[in-house]
Design an enzyme around this catalytic site. Structure first.
Site, PDB file in Angstrom:
ATOM      1  N   HIS A  57     -20.175  14.993  36.272  1.00 52.53           N
ATOM      2  CA  HIS A  57     -20.665  15.877  36.515  1.00 52.53           C
ATOM      3  C   HIS A  57     -22.344  15.561  37.237  1.00 52.53           C
ATOM      4  O   HIS A  57     -22.500  15.575  38.342  1.00 52.53           O
ATOM      5  CB  HIS A  57     -21.435  17.282  36.524  1.00 52.53           C
ATOM      6  CG  HIS A  57     -19.939  18.308  35.978  1.00 52.53           C
ATOM      7  ND1 HIS A  57     -20.621  19.132  35.153  1.00 52.53           N
ATOM      8  CD2 HIS A  57     -18.924  17.967  35.615  1.00 52.53           C
ATOM      9  CE1 HIS A  57     -18.664  19.291  35.213  1.00 52.53           C
ATOM     10  NE2 HIS A  57     -18.214  18.624  35.525  1.00 52.53           N
ATOM     11  N   GLU A  62      -3.834   3.261  44.410  1.00 48.37           N
ATOM     12  CA  GLU A  62      -4.799   3.218  43.260  1.00 48.37           C
ATOM     13  C   GLU A  62      -4.025   2.607  41.648  1.00 48.37           C
ATOM     14  O   GLU A  62      -5.143   2.168  40.336  1.00 48.37           O
ATOM     15  CB  GLU A  62      -5.762   4.143  42.951  1.00 48.37           C
ATOM     16  CG  GLU A  62      -5.253   5.178  42.820  1.00 48.37           C
ATOM     17  CD  GLU A  62      -6.255   6.976  42.662  1.00 48.37           C
ATOM     18  OE1 GLU A  62      -7.870   6.572  42.592  1.00 48.37           O
ATOM     19  OE2 GLU A  62      -5.357   8.169  42.824  1.00 48.37           O
ATOM     20  N   ASP A 100     -10.769   2.669  40.955  1.00 46.69           N
ATOM     21  CA  ASP A 100      -9.036   2.625  40.062  1.00 46.69           C
ATOM     22  C   ASP A 100      -8.171   1.501  39.983  1.00 46.69           C
ATOM     23  O   ASP A 100      -7.588   1.075  39.141  1.00 46.69           O
ATOM     24  CB  ASP A 100      -8.720   3.587  40.107  1.00 46.69           C
ATOM     25  CG  ASP A 100      -8.578   5.118  39.489  1.00 46.69           C
ATOM     26  OD1 ASP A 100      -9.313   4.935  37.995  1.00 46.69           O
ATOM     27  OD2 ASP A 100      -8.866   6.392  40.536  1.00 46.69           O
ATOM     28  N   CYS A 117     -11.364   4.315  50.530  1.00 48.09           N
ATOM     29  CA  CYS A 117     -12.089   5.299  49.943  1.00 48.09           C
ATOM     30  C   CYS A 117     -12.385   4.685  48.330  1.00 48.09           C
ATOM     31  O   CYS A 117     -13.589   5.843  48.475  1.00 48.09           O
ATOM     32  CB  CYS A 117     -11.316   6.693  49.845  1.00 48.09           C
ATOM     33  SG  CYS A 117     -10.164   6.846  48.674  1.00 48.09           S
TER      34      CYS A 117
END
Ligand code: PEP
Ligand code: MG
Length: 763
Positions: free
Chosen positions: A363, A604, A628, A675
């Site tokens: 977060h 990924e 990833d 991305c």
């Protein structure tokens, strides 16, 4: 027995305040545990290239600091250069033995030296000696090796954060730093303010007070409040609890009144600690005494003492938090930092955020990126209690924390920070220009986001759309799964703000390191576990709700792209497409007028690379998640600072995988985008451009830089660079080559690695 001793040493060392204390504890315990006459620690002064005797129990004290051996000198030098133990019955007989008359060493014959190694570097040597001419037994050797391995982290950390001893050692021209992982780009220079989870004694930082009277008053009030609270509880439970258990409350009350607790804390406050720190020390001292007792019953009393401590602490914290003042340039530091703790600091006072736990997808990191605050995450070796009030530099590009930076490091970072903001201003001029190479290739640039707060800056950045909207965030900040309407409203705002530009909404990608508070999943290997599309397909209810919300949000806008995370098998894509068709059908029946969105697959997972052809036949586009993909290809946890050096998107294996994905996509007429963070890395962009990538998606902050690269370097030139890179087998060499190319193209100010590289600090 040995294990218990080891554990005890490590416990004490972790609680130590500085390097001197760490070393003092170490030698004292070693001398006792191994029953040796001499225990000493040598640390390496990398600048002078010497091993320095830092502390000894058994040799003459005046030899500390004066006994210095050349890098390859003496037995200590031998241990360091071999990076393995040396065990001798008589050191005097060994050709490498160097005699220091000031040490009084002549009496000792047997010698055992063990290297202290931290992240491949020998930081120093532990030495034990004794009169008896006999080699040390294997259990003593292994004890010392085990201890050295455990001490290494503490020593490295104490060196990095303890200005005085670092100076004594003159460690290296490029100062030590603590390695974490990048959370949000930028550099924050300021004063550390440690925020701790409430009611956690171990997390209370050291802080001095200039108003001891007020602290003593606060402490006494807190004790009184804790006492009243306990009394209340005791009363409430008196009927329900058997007398025996109730006695516990009486015991608590007695402890609360005990003189050693109250007076001990007051004394420490008078000596300069603030109330919370003084309480922490007294409680821990007391609890430790009970920990050491042989009697089970008494040992458990340690927990009671800690409980009392927690209660008083809570009272203190409740009062302190109300009146918190933050320095002008606050670097907020915490084990974990809750969004509320971040929000507590006035925005213009926050210079950076640093956490011991967490990763670039926590977060705080997401929030920090959205708010433009530099962040360093996962600084696991950081010892909170010693950081409060220190000068620090947080490097959010490289994921590093510098404690008490030297003047040179500070100067360098101030220069970089200034350069950074100047460049950002200059690049604003590119805002309305297309992302097109000098030879006419258009590479649309999109932003990655997950926050509504990001929409305005993204629009302002001149982005061509949103390439990755991470839907996890709206899920994370709630206390239950958001409903269809709730989701539709959020998605609608993003889609509408960017229409007619494309917006790529990714379906829920929780699991791995991203947990939902109301949907806990505990797994041994979360990154290989229940994650992303796997959860969605196992819970079609959650998935369908989300897809329906996305489709409804797009009604009349026609700019929705759907993206599926963590696809590792063709059947997952088939099943997701089937559910999409089902949702489309349902909504049509309900009277919605929808166009089928383009559906993309995130590449990924390595298996998706090898199945790219089959996936390309079924999907409309690919978006490569290099974060990833790199993690899974290189088997390097993207959030583990210990292996952060191995995480490299320019690794030849990653480049080859990317080539295959682009080629497979294009073979089937499908576009391929990147991305992951790689898409925002100017050096990497050169290669991606060479591969023929169709678009890139990145953080808002990175977009102008990438646009500058695209507008400066031709596709032809990029192809040449790619060819060169593919002939190389070392990621660092590839980066160096690309940096040179950026410099030659006049893009030198984009070369992040103008910063201190970790390799440079090695000897
Ligand atoms: C990635 O893995 O590269 C990616 C973009 O997804 P995330 O960082 O959200 O896992
Ligand atoms: Mg990912």
């Amino acid at each position: 027995m040995m294990l218990k001793t080891l554990r005890r040493i490590v416990q004490d060392v972790t609680a130590a305040r500085d390097l001197d204390e760490v070393l003092a504890i170490a030698v004292r315990h070693i001398q006792q545990a191994l029953a040796v006459e001499v225990a000493s620690v040598y640390l390496t002064d990398f600048e002078r290239r010497e091993h320095v005797l830092m502390i000894t129990a058994g040799l003459r004290p005046e030899s500390v600091g004066t006994v210095r051996l050349g890098m390859h000198d003496g037995l200590v030098g031998l241990v360091a250069e071999r990076a393995e133990p040396v065990n001798l019955d008589d050191a005097h007989e060994h050709p490498r033995f160097r005699f220091f008359p000031e040490s009084g060493e002549e009496r000792f014959h047997a010698f055992l030296g063990v290297p202290v190694i931290y992240q491949r570097r020998v930081l120093g040597v532990l030495v034990v000696q004794r009169k008896l001419k006999r080699r040390f037994t294997e259990d003593k050797v292994t004890f010392l090796i085990t201890l050295a391995a455990q001490l290494a982290g503490a020593i490295a950390h104490a060196e990095a954060s303890d200005g005085s001893s670092a100076e004594r050692l003159r460690h290296s021209p490029t100062q030590r730093f603590i390695q974490g992982v990048p959370g949000a780009p930028g550099v924050g220079i300021g004063t550390a303010v440690v925020v701790c989870p409430t009611a956690d004694l171990g997390a209370v930082p050291d802080r001095s007070t200039d108003d001891p009277d007020a602290e003593v008053r606060a402490f006494r009030t807190a004790v009184a409040a804790a006492r009243a609270e306990l009394k209340q509880m005791g009363k409430r439970l008196s009927r329900a609890l058997p007398a025996e258990e109730r006695a516990l409350f009486d015991a608590y009350a007695l402890l609360l009144d005990s003189d050693s607790l109250i007076q001990g804390t007051v004394d420490r406050i008078r000596a300069g600690q603030w109330a919370q720190g003084a309480l922490r020390d007294v409680i821990q001292d007391h609890a430790r005494k009970f920990d050491d007792m042989d009697d089970d019953y008494l040992r458990e009393r340690a927990e009671d003492i800690r409980e009392i401590g927690r209660r008083i602490l809570t009272q203190l914290q409740n009062r302190a938090n109300v009146a918190r003042r933050y320095p002008r340039r606050t670097v907020l530091v915490g084990e974990e930092i809750a969004a509320a703790q971040l929000a507590d600091v006035p925005l213009k006072r926050i210079a950076a955020v640093v956490t011991a736990k967490g990763s670039s997808s926590s977060h705080v990191a997401i929030l920090a990126r959205a708010m433009g605050i530099p962040a360093v995450m996962g600084v696991a070796e950081m010892s909170m209690s010693k950081l409060d009030g220190r000068d620090v530099i947080a490097d959010g590009f490289m994921g590093r924390l510098y404690v008490q930076p030297t003047a040179a490091v500070r100067r360098e970072y101030t220069r970089l920070a200034r350069q950074d903001s100047r460049l950002s201003q200059e690049l604003q001029g590119l805002r309305d220009l297309p992302a097109q190479t000098p030879d006419g290739v258009h590479v649309p640039l999109y932003v990655n986001t997950g926050l509504l707060a990001d929409v305005t800056p993204s629009l302002k950045s001149g982005a061509d759309g949103i390439g990755l909207y991470r839907t996890e965030f709206p899920f994370m900040i709630r206390d239950r799964f958001p409903g269809e309407d709730e989701q539709r409203q959020i998605y609608r705002q993003v889609l509408a703000a960017f229409s007619p530009r494309p917006v790529t909404l990714r379906t829920l990608d929780v699991g791995g390191d991203k947990a939902l508070p109301y949907f806990p999943v505990h797994e041994d290997n979360p990154f290989l576990g229940w994650r992303g599309i796997r959860i969605s397909l196992d819970h079609p209810d959650i998935f369908l709700t989300q897809i329906r919300a996305m489709l409804r949000a797009s009604e009349g806008l026609e700019n929705l792209h759907l993206l599926l995370p963590m696809i590792s098998d063709v059947s997952e894509l088939d099943e997701a497409l089937r559910l999409l068709d089902q949702a489309m059908g349902e909504l049509a029946e309900e009277g919605c007028n929808l166009t089928r969105p383009k559906v993309g697959v995130m590449i990924e997972v390595p298996s998706a690379v090898y199945q790219a052809d089959s996936l390309a036949q079924r999907a409309d586009f690919f978006s490569v998640g290099t974060n990833d993909l790199t993690q899974y290809l290189l088997a390097v946890d993207r959030n583990n600072a210990r292996v952060a050096k191995l995480f490299n998107t320019l690794h030849p294996a990653v480049l080859r995988a990317l080539m295959q994905v682009v080629e497979a996509g294009h073979r089937h007429g499908k576009s391929v985008s990147v991305c992951g963070e790689m898409g925002g890395d100017p050096a990497a962009v050169l290669l991606l451009l060479g591969m023929g990538i169709d678009s890139l998606s990145m953080t808002v902050a990175g977009l102008p830089r990438v646009k500058w690269v695209i507008r400066t370097v031709s596709r032809r030139k990029a192809r040449n660079l790619l060819r060169k890179a593919l002939e190389m087998d070392d990621a660092h060499a590839i980066r160096a080559m690309l940096n040179r190319a950026l410099e030659r193209a006049g893009l030198g100010s984009l070369v992040w690695t103008g910063r201190v590289e970790p390799e440079e600090t090695a000897e």
